[in-house]
Write an enzyme that holds these catalytic residues in place. Structure first.
Site, PDB file in Angstrom:
ATOM      1  CD  GLU A 102      -2.395  -8.658  -6.001  1.00  0.00           C
ATOM      2  OE1 GLU A 102      -1.614  -9.488  -5.500  1.00  0.00           O
ATOM      3  OE2 GLU A 102      -2.673  -8.645  -7.206  1.00  0.00           O
ATOM      4  CG  HIS A 130       4.749 -14.154  -2.790  1.00  0.00           C
ATOM      5  ND1 HIS A 130       3.953 -13.298  -2.053  1.00  0.00           N
ATOM      6  CD2 HIS A 130       4.729 -13.689  -4.045  1.00  0.00           C
ATOM      7  CE1 HIS A 130       3.457 -12.357  -2.844  1.00  0.00           C
ATOM      8  NE2 HIS A 130       3.899 -12.575  -4.070  1.00  0.00           N
ATOM      9  CG  ASN A 182       3.158  -8.183  -2.931  1.00  0.00           C
ATOM     10  OD1 ASN A 182       2.663  -7.502  -2.043  1.00  0.00           O
ATOM     11  ND2 ASN A 182       2.433  -8.747  -3.853  1.00  0.00           N
TER      12      ASN A 182
HETATM   13  P1  FAD Z   1      13.700 -15.740  -9.372  1.00  0.00           P
HETATM   14  O1  FAD Z   1      13.245 -14.388  -9.719  1.00  0.00           O
HETATM   15  O2  FAD Z   1      12.715 -16.846  -9.369  1.00  0.00           O
HETATM   16  O3  FAD Z   1      14.877 -16.098 -10.382  1.00  0.00           O
HETATM   17  C1  FAD Z   1      15.499 -17.353 -10.429  1.00  0.00           C
HETATM   18  C2  FAD Z   1      15.991 -17.611 -11.850  1.00  0.00           C
HETATM   19  O4  FAD Z   1      16.835 -18.770 -11.842  1.00  0.00           O
HETATM   20  C3  FAD Z   1      14.886 -17.902 -12.859  1.00  0.00           C
HETATM   21  O5  FAD Z   1      15.034 -17.078 -13.983  1.00  0.00           O
HETATM   22  C4  FAD Z   1      15.079 -19.375 -13.213  1.00  0.00           C
HETATM   23  O6  FAD Z   1      14.729 -19.700 -14.549  1.00  0.00           O
HETATM   24  C5  FAD Z   1      16.563 -19.564 -12.971  1.00  0.00           C
HETATM   25  N1  FAD Z   1      16.939 -20.960 -12.659  1.00  0.00           N
HETATM   26  C6  FAD Z   1      16.322 -21.784 -11.783  1.00  0.00           C
HETATM   27  N2  FAD Z   1      16.948 -22.970 -11.747  1.00  0.00           N
HETATM   28  C7  FAD Z   1      17.981 -22.896 -12.616  1.00  0.00           C
HETATM   29  C8  FAD Z   1      18.985 -23.833 -13.034  1.00  0.00           C
HETATM   30  N3  FAD Z   1      19.063 -25.063 -12.513  1.00  0.00           N
HETATM   31  N4  FAD Z   1      19.873 -23.439 -13.983  1.00  0.00           N
HETATM   32  C9  FAD Z   1      19.815 -22.182 -14.522  1.00  0.00           C
HETATM   33  N5  FAD Z   1      18.878 -21.265 -14.160  1.00  0.00           N
HETATM   34  C10 FAD Z   1      17.981 -21.622 -13.218  1.00  0.00           C
HETATM   35  N6  FAD Z   1       6.672 -10.457  -5.924  1.00  0.00           N
HETATM   36  C11 FAD Z   1       6.516  -9.143  -5.605  1.00  0.00           C
HETATM   37  O7  FAD Z   1       7.271  -8.612  -4.783  1.00  0.00           O
HETATM   38  N7  FAD Z   1       5.516  -8.407  -6.194  1.00  0.00           N
HETATM   39  C12 FAD Z   1       4.637  -8.957  -7.089  1.00  0.00           C
HETATM   40  O8  FAD Z   1       3.768  -8.264  -7.617  1.00  0.00           O
HETATM   41  C13 FAD Z   1       4.769 -10.338  -7.409  1.00  0.00           C
HETATM   42  N8  FAD Z   1       3.903 -10.954  -8.257  1.00  0.00           N
HETATM   43  C14 FAD Z   1       4.137 -12.242  -8.650  1.00  0.00           C
HETATM   44  C15 FAD Z   1       3.325 -12.819  -9.620  1.00  0.00           C
HETATM   45  C16 FAD Z   1       3.602 -14.096 -10.114  1.00  0.00           C
HETATM   46  C17 FAD Z   1       2.723 -14.714 -11.152  1.00  0.00           C
HETATM   47  C18 FAD Z   1       4.738 -14.801  -9.608  1.00  0.00           C
HETATM   48  C19 FAD Z   1       5.091 -16.168 -10.128  1.00  0.00           C
HETATM   49  C20 FAD Z   1       5.536 -14.235  -8.633  1.00  0.00           C
HETATM   50  C21 FAD Z   1       5.251 -12.965  -8.136  1.00  0.00           C
HETATM   51  N9  FAD Z   1       6.071 -12.365  -7.188  1.00  0.00           N
HETATM   52  C22 FAD Z   1       5.855 -11.051  -6.831  1.00  0.00           C
HETATM   53  C23 FAD Z   1       7.199 -13.087  -6.572  1.00  0.00           C
HETATM   54  C24 FAD Z   1       8.569 -12.669  -7.120  1.00  0.00           C
HETATM   55  O9  FAD Z   1       8.558 -12.638  -8.529  1.00  0.00           O
HETATM   56  C25 FAD Z   1       9.632 -13.663  -6.601  1.00  0.00           C
HETATM   57  O10 FAD Z   1       9.611 -13.629  -5.190  1.00  0.00           O
HETATM   58  C26 FAD Z   1      11.027 -13.322  -7.089  1.00  0.00           C
HETATM   59  O11 FAD Z   1      11.102 -13.376  -8.494  1.00  0.00           O
HETATM   60  C27 FAD Z   1      12.053 -14.275  -6.504  1.00  0.00           C
HETATM   61  O12 FAD Z   1      13.337 -13.775  -6.809  1.00  0.00           O
HETATM   62  P2  FAD Z   1      14.602 -14.723  -6.758  1.00  0.00           P
HETATM   63  O13 FAD Z   1      15.808 -13.891  -6.992  1.00  0.00           O
HETATM   64  O14 FAD Z   1      14.538 -15.518  -5.502  1.00  0.00           O
HETATM   65  O15 FAD Z   1      14.415 -15.782  -7.952  1.00  0.00           O
END
Ligand code: FAD
Length: 489
Positions: free
Chosen positions: A347, A428, A466
């Site tokens: 990127e 990620h 991503n």
């Molecule tokens: P998450 O989106 O992480 O959601 C999990 C949720 O569960 C969170 O809100 C958390 O607070 C909650 N949680 C956790 N534990 C508990 C608990 N015990 N009790 C209650 N709630 C809880 N990906 C892309 O595709 N494109 C991008 O441009 C990109 N940029 C990124 C930039 C940054 C700075 C970061 C940090 C990540 C980026 N990513 C990007 C990665 C992407 O955001 C993640 O892969 C994605 O959010 C993961 O989705 P998920 O459903 O697995 O969990």
């Protein structure tokens, strides 16, 4: 109320949780969602930007935790960005209603089909590329910047310089779609609306422009009237009862992180969607503390999606560098994936410091040749991961930077990282509860009848781009099949 019954509970409001919630609510199911982070939309508190970090900038931290230039102190608050520090890797995650969608760069990339097939040999890739990926992109409101705007806009000089230099070094580049609304961005450029991407807003949240999950999947789910979201509710432990229902130990916090209530939730069906690290912690801890059954391979087949940060200093210093004004939303990348020796994708990332730093930043995504694992010991989550896991990624970064510098000038980015490489920076985390390994073919956890894992932990450590479009498509696929198979009847 301290003891609450709900038919279906979803833990976490990120991509996996939000997609599951919408499809269940549309099917007429009542869903309670527990999210440890805050509901920012409801709170009315604005997100802060990179140059003026405030309440949203850190999850109960006393200092900013952005990957660079952490010179700002903070008053502890339940902010949107958290960093989990392990011995050889630091993992950034989003906290709040919307999970990672609140803090991420919005890059919405569909994996290359050949790599998707390699990572998921048992999935029907035709179905994914014809149904689930298009569905994901549509619901997420994925769009692409106009080439005209990109060409003229001073906030995208870093992209133009990045592409030009890559081409000069013999690399191919590609346009990257995003969930940030580019028609909004064109208006913010003309100062017709409040600025967000052009006001250094991104990893502490965007006040405008970005179609994060609270504006898409979660809003649609709430509109059905079947979803209740409880924010600032953190799940500590999962227990399975004799009748195969689940009981959750939960604590509710205030915005300073202080516990204000201990609660118990009971449900027939449980979806764990706490994000890769959150899900693994909950399942491994519940197993350690109260013998929650887990499959033997839980925590295995984990990876950093090949994340490797690198950069270059002294990029075109005499002709204005990479630009003093930079959009926070990346729109281009170097595509070197088909090179058999050095396969990677990089990127072209912004570094919006409010001044011209003549520095180019790249977030590389590589293959993960050596996977790691996650385990729980002495009340702590640990990641089995060290320099050997990132050795090949470092070689790719070195190759890339050298080739770029040879063609264009510049040095390795010693200003950003020790010796120019950020091997420990991970956005990620993926895997550990891999689809078809630790779960059945649709995400039901092995050894369980009514517990489903739907989030990034299903992807075996790598997807080559991503990950959120893939997480959404996988969840769409799993939840559709789970509902059809009457798993939530
Ligand atoms: P998450 O989106 O992480 O959601 C999990 C949720 O569960 C969170 O809100 C958390 O607070 C909650 N949680 C956790 N534990 C508990 C608990 N015990 N009790 C209650 N709630 C809880 N990906 C892309 O595709 N494109 C991008 O441009 C990109 N940029 C990124 C930039 C940054 C700075 C970061 C940090 C990540 C980026 N990513 C990007 C990665 C992407 O955001 C993640 O892969 C994605 O959010 C993961 O989705 P998920 O459903 O697995 O969990």
């Amino acid at each position: 109320e301290k003891n609450i019954d709900a038919p279906i509970i979803i833990i976490g409001s990120g991509y996996g949780g939000a997609v599951s919630a919408l499809r269940l609510c549309e099917a007429g199911k009542k869903v309670v969602m527990l999210e440890m982070g805050m509901n920012w939309g409801k709170s009315g508190i604005p997100y802060s930007n990179l140059l003026k970090p405030d309440k949203s900038a850190g999850w109960l931290k006393t200092k900013t935790i952005a990957p660079f230039f952490n010179i700002f102190s903070l008053k502890p608050f339940t902010g949107v960005l958290d960093r989990l520090d392990f011995e050889h890797i630091n993992i950034w995650v989003g906290r709040g209603v919307g999970g990672g969608s609140l803090v991420n760069g919005g890059m919405a990339v569909t994996p290359k089909e050949s790599y998707f097939k390699e990572v998921f040999p048992n999935l029907d890739s035709d179905k994914f590329y014809n149904i689930y990926f298009p569905r994901a992109r549509q619901e997420l409101k994925v769009n692409i910047i106009s080439e005209e705007f990109l060409k003229e806009c001073p906030f995208y000089k870093f992209t133009r310089v990045g592409e030009e230099e890559a081409h000069k070094a013999g690399f191919k580049t590609m346009r990257i779609p995003n969930v940030y609304d580019f028609s909004y961005m064109e208006k913010e450029y003309k100062n017709e609306v409040p600025r967000s991407a052009f006001n250094t807003e991104v990893i502490y949240g965007n006040n405008h422009g970005k179609n994060s999950l609270d504006k898409t999947y979660l809003q649609k789910a709430l509109d059905t009237g079947n979803l209740e979201i409880l924010d600032l509710h953190s799940v500590d432990e999962i227990n399975v009862n004799q009748d195969k229902s689940y009981t959750l130990k939960v604590h509710q916090i205030d915005t300073l992180g202080k516990t204000i209530a201990e609660k118990t939730f009971n449900c027939k069906k449980l979806i764990v969607a706490a994000g890769t690290m959150g899900t693994l912690k909950l399942l491994l801890k519940s197993n350690a503390v109260n013998n929650l059954p887990i499959p033997e391979n839980l925590g295995k087949n984990w990876g950093n999606n090949g994340n490797f940060m690198t950069g270059r200093n002294w990029v075109k210093p005499l002709s204005g560098g990479t630009g003093a004004k930079q959009s926070t939303i990346p729109v281009a990348g170097v595509d070197n994936w088909n090179d058999p020796e050095h396969p990677f994708f990089a990127e072209i990332a912004p570094l919006p410091m409010g001044m011209d730093v003549a520095t180019a930043l790249y977030l590389q995504i590589n293959r993960v040749d050596k996977k790691g694992s996650v385990y729980y010991v002495d009340d702590n989550l640990k990641v089995n991961w060290d320099a050997s896991n990132t050795q090949k990624m470092r070689e790719n970064a070195d190759y890339f930077i050298k080739k770029m510098n040879r063609a264009n000038g510049g040095t390795r980015a010693h200003l950003l990282f020790d010796n120019g490489f950020g091997a420990n920076i991970c956005y990620h985390p993926l895997g550990g509860c891999v689809l078809g390994e630790a779960t059945n073919e649709f995400g039901k956890l092995k050894n369980h009848d009514h517990l489903f894992v739907l989030d990034g932990s299903l992807i075996p450590g790598t997807i080559g781009v991503n990950p959120f479009v893939t997480i959404v498509a996988l969840t769409e696929y799993c939840i559709e099949n789970l509902i059809q198979n009457n798993e939530f009847a």
